[in-house]
Design a protein around this motif. Structure first.
Motif: not given
Length: 272
Positions: A216-220
């Protein structure tokens, strides 16, 4: 007269972020915490100090925060009242602070990608001269650019006049970089790819002390998507839902600010 020095990407970001921070500080400072009306002895003292009419005594009022004590004058030209200093009254400053934060990110992206413009064209020209092996990322990105009929006509005209056409290539790429400069990581990721750079979002997560997800996508990346989304809601939909304006909380705006500062620092660390 010497030409003024161009600002670096971080200087552009910090300059715009200073505007956002100033709006944020005003929103905090102007929020009234006083529950009662102005005391009679305070009205008397202010009336005497300003040499106002006795008839204005009952119309004087004030608002107070941790930073300010403001006296509201009767019949002022702006017709301010206590409602202008409530949470709802100061929300427009918070919204404009969010817009300024997004502009800071966009300004950084625009300035930063221009830094690699010559390097990108050199790499593309080197591949054209010797197209050996796998295409570099910058070549794949530049192949997706559109060229208008006017661009083509200008290239032909310059070539006919014996002029260097590389400047036309620079202008075309510069315009495309400008078009993709945004606070949205999807859009500005394309701008970086056009100059042969890729943002490592999971590395930025690590730099921020976050645990990068395995999938999934990084938090940033998601944090900047949230900032860009709220900015677009404010700029294009007046921050309205189906029936009324959305609530904007101070702590959310503070989070947008800290996230943007940390993330841009992470990108700068990748491409100093």
């Amino acid at each position: 007269m010497a030409r003024p020095r161009d600002l670096s990407a971080m200087e552009v970001f910090n300059d715009n972020m200073a505007d956002a921070t100033r709006l944020l500080r005003w929103a905090q400072a102007l929020k009234n915490k006083r529950r009662r009306s102005m005391r009679t002895e305070q009205r008397e003292a202010f009336l005497t100090m300003r040499r106002m009419r006795r008839a204005d005594l009952d119309d004087l009022d004030c608002v107070e925060s941790d930073d300010l004590y403001i006296v509201l004058l009767p019949n002022g030209p702006r017709a301010l009242d206590k409602d202008d200093f409530t949470r709802t009254g100061t929300e427009p400053l918070l919204r404009q602070s969010v817009v300024a934060m997004a502009a800071a990110v966009e300004g950084y992206v625009h300035t930063k990608t221009q830094q690699f413009l010559t390097e990108a064209l050199d790499e593309a020209e080197a591949y054209i001269a010797e197209p050996d092996g796998k295409q570099p990322g910058v070549v794949r990105a530049l192949k997706k650019m559109n060229m208008s009929l006017m661009d083509a006509m200008e290239l032909v005209e310059r070539q006919r006049d014996g002029k260097r056409i590389r400047w036309n290539f620079r202008d075309m790429l510069r315009r495309e970089l400008h078009n993709f400069s945004s606070s949205d990581p999807d859009r500005f990721g394309k701008a970086f790819s056009m100059v042969g750079k890729r943002i490592d979002w999971k590395r930025i997560d690590k730099d921020r002390g976050l645990n990068p997800p395995k999938q999934g996508d990084a938090e940033s990346y998601l944090d900047l998507k949230a900032l860009a989304g709220r900015r677009n809601d404010i700029a294009h939909r007046n921050d309205r839902g189906r029936s009324k304006k959305a609530t904007i909380r101070l702590k959310d705006v503070l989070t947008f600010r800290s996230n943007a500062i940390e993330i841009i620092a992470g990108i700068e660390k990748q491409y100093p």
